[in-house]
Design an enzyme around this catalytic site. Sequence first.
Site, PDB file in Angstrom:
ATOM      1  N   ASP A  78       0.833  -1.210   0.000  1.00 10.79           N
ATOM      2  CA  ASP A  78       0.000   0.000   0.000  1.00 10.79           C
ATOM      3  C   ASP A  78       0.865   1.257   0.000  1.00 10.79           C
ATOM      4  OD1 ASP A  78      -2.299   1.451  -0.012  1.00 10.79           O
ATOM      5  OD2 ASP A  78      -2.812   1.108   2.092  1.00 10.79           O
ATOM      6  N   ARG A 103      -0.001   8.797 -10.411  1.00  9.44           N
ATOM      7  CA  ARG A 103      -0.150   7.571  -9.602  1.00  9.44           C
ATOM      8  C   ARG A 103       0.524   6.368 -10.268  1.00  9.44           C
ATOM      9  NH1 ARG A 103      -3.757   7.191  -5.611  1.00  9.44           N
ATOM     10  NH2 ARG A 103      -4.203   5.019  -6.075  1.00  9.44           N
ATOM     11  N   ASN A 139     -10.556  -3.438  -6.318  1.00  6.27           N
ATOM     12  CA  ASN A 139      -9.736  -2.518  -7.130  1.00  6.27           C
ATOM     13  C   ASN A 139     -10.308  -2.279  -8.534  1.00  6.27           C
ATOM     14  OD1 ASN A 139      -6.512  -3.534  -5.731  1.00  6.27           O
ATOM     15  ND2 ASN A 139      -7.853  -1.851  -5.149  1.00  6.27           N
ATOM     16  N   GLU A 158       0.588 -12.817  12.753  1.00  7.02           N
ATOM     17  CA  GLU A 158       1.072 -11.628  13.446  1.00  7.02           C
ATOM     18  C   GLU A 158       1.032 -10.469  12.452  1.00  7.02           C
ATOM     19  OE1 GLU A 158       1.945 -11.473  16.648  1.00  7.02           O
ATOM     20  OE2 GLU A 158       1.501 -13.606  16.890  1.00  7.02           O
TER      21      GLU A 158
HETATM   22  C1  FPP Z   1      -1.925   0.112  -3.276  1.00  6.75           C
HETATM   23  O1  FPP Z   1      -1.460   1.423  -3.394  1.00  6.75           O
HETATM   24  C2  FPP Z   1      -1.390  -0.689  -4.327  1.00  6.75           C
HETATM   25  C3  FPP Z   1      -2.136  -1.370  -5.240  1.00  6.75           C
HETATM   26  C4  FPP Z   1      -3.608  -1.355  -5.258  1.00  6.75           C
HETATM   27  C5  FPP Z   1      -1.519  -2.149  -6.278  1.00  6.75           C
HETATM   28  C6  FPP Z   1      -0.224  -2.818  -5.932  1.00  6.75           C
HETATM   29  C7  FPP Z   1       0.397  -3.189  -7.188  1.00  6.75           C
HETATM   30  C8  FPP Z   1       1.696  -3.054  -7.514  1.00  6.75           C
HETATM   31  C9  FPP Z   1       2.760  -2.679  -6.592  1.00  6.75           C
HETATM   32  C10 FPP Z   1       2.122  -3.308  -8.896  1.00  6.75           C
HETATM   33  C11 FPP Z   1       1.401  -4.457  -9.565  1.00  6.75           C
HETATM   34  C12 FPP Z   1       2.327  -5.237 -10.309  1.00  6.75           C
HETATM   35  C13 FPP Z   1       2.653  -6.513 -10.124  1.00  6.75           C
HETATM   36  C14 FPP Z   1       3.873  -7.009 -10.741  1.00  6.75           C
HETATM   37  C15 FPP Z   1       1.861  -7.462  -9.339  1.00  6.75           C
HETATM   38  P1  FPP Z   1      -2.538   2.566  -3.561  1.00  6.75           P
HETATM   39  O2  FPP Z   1      -2.674   2.839  -5.008  1.00  6.75           O
HETATM   40  O3  FPP Z   1      -3.803   2.185  -2.888  1.00  6.75           O
HETATM   41  O4  FPP Z   1      -1.836   3.744  -2.832  1.00  6.75           O
HETATM   42  P2  FPP Z   1      -2.565   4.935  -2.055  1.00  6.75           P
HETATM   43  O5  FPP Z   1      -3.411   4.303  -0.977  1.00  6.75           O
HETATM   44  O6  FPP Z   1      -1.412   5.720  -1.505  1.00  6.75           O
HETATM   45  O7  FPP Z   1      -3.361   5.690  -3.068  1.00  6.75           O
END
Ligand code: FPP
Length: 252
Positions: free
Chosen positions: A31, A44, A79, A218
């Site tokens: 996150d 983003r 998502n 945990e």
């Molecule tokens: C949360 O950050 C992150 C996600 C919803 C996606 C995580 C995905 C990746 C790191 C890349 C995907 C690629 C692969 C190779 C699996 P957020 O967007 O919710 O951040 P924020 O809460 O700060 O807006």
Amino acid sequence: MLNIFKSKKEYNENFELDMNNIPNHIAIIMDGNGRWAKEQNLPRSMGHKAGVETIRRILKEATRLGVKNLTLYAFSTENWGRPKDEVGTLMKLLVSYLKKELKECHENGVKMNVLGDMTKLPKECQQALESALETTKNNTKINMNFALNYGGRDEIVRAIKLISSDIKSSKIKEEDINEELVEKYLYTKGIPDPDLIIRPSGEQRLSNFLLWQCAYSEFWYSNINWPDFKEVDLRRAIADYQNRDRRFGRVK
Ligand code: FPP
């Protein structure tokens, strides 16, 4: 005891890891990509791109430390509600990650798995995933599980449906239902429950992640956004885990 931290000055910390008590399964809610990007005045998408770099580093470090299962929450069932272009970016990043990293992952004994309904992902993602799963299926050093189109409630509902269908077709009997049987109907079939769940970015919630499996996990939270999460943060989380008294509901 192996002190792997003495030479690192950047955090000015010095802690020891008990290499005989490395969590078998670490699950991470990646996150803070969006907030990281915002802090740097970047779109983003750049936060997600930087988040992929963190995956590369943390997988390497987890492998080096002897973690046997690493689960990454990459895309939840919720998502899909994000703007279309962000969903598209995430899917493209997944495909490019798999294309770029598959060879190295395979050479390093990484077995890739998917938790979630892959069939709802774009065709290109499904193909890249199928190829990665097939290529790495016999690897044994570390399991890397991508939670993709994954939701804990969705997983439980799916298990209930599969169990009812198997009862209807007399494959199993109602009396057979117990915790062990339910586990066989989850995406995580055969994977031990997470010992440690890590969530960076300051949020302290589970967000529909591994609801069944985290009964005795945990939790470890940190304010660092995922793109800034470093190897030392993984080691710090493990060191903290090693100081916990896990009783699994019993007395010691
Ligand atoms: C949360 O950050 C992150 C996600 C919803 C996606 C995580 C995905 C990746 C790191 C890349 C995907 C690629 C692969 C190779 C699996 P957020 O967007 O919710 O951040 P924020 O809460 O700060 O807006």
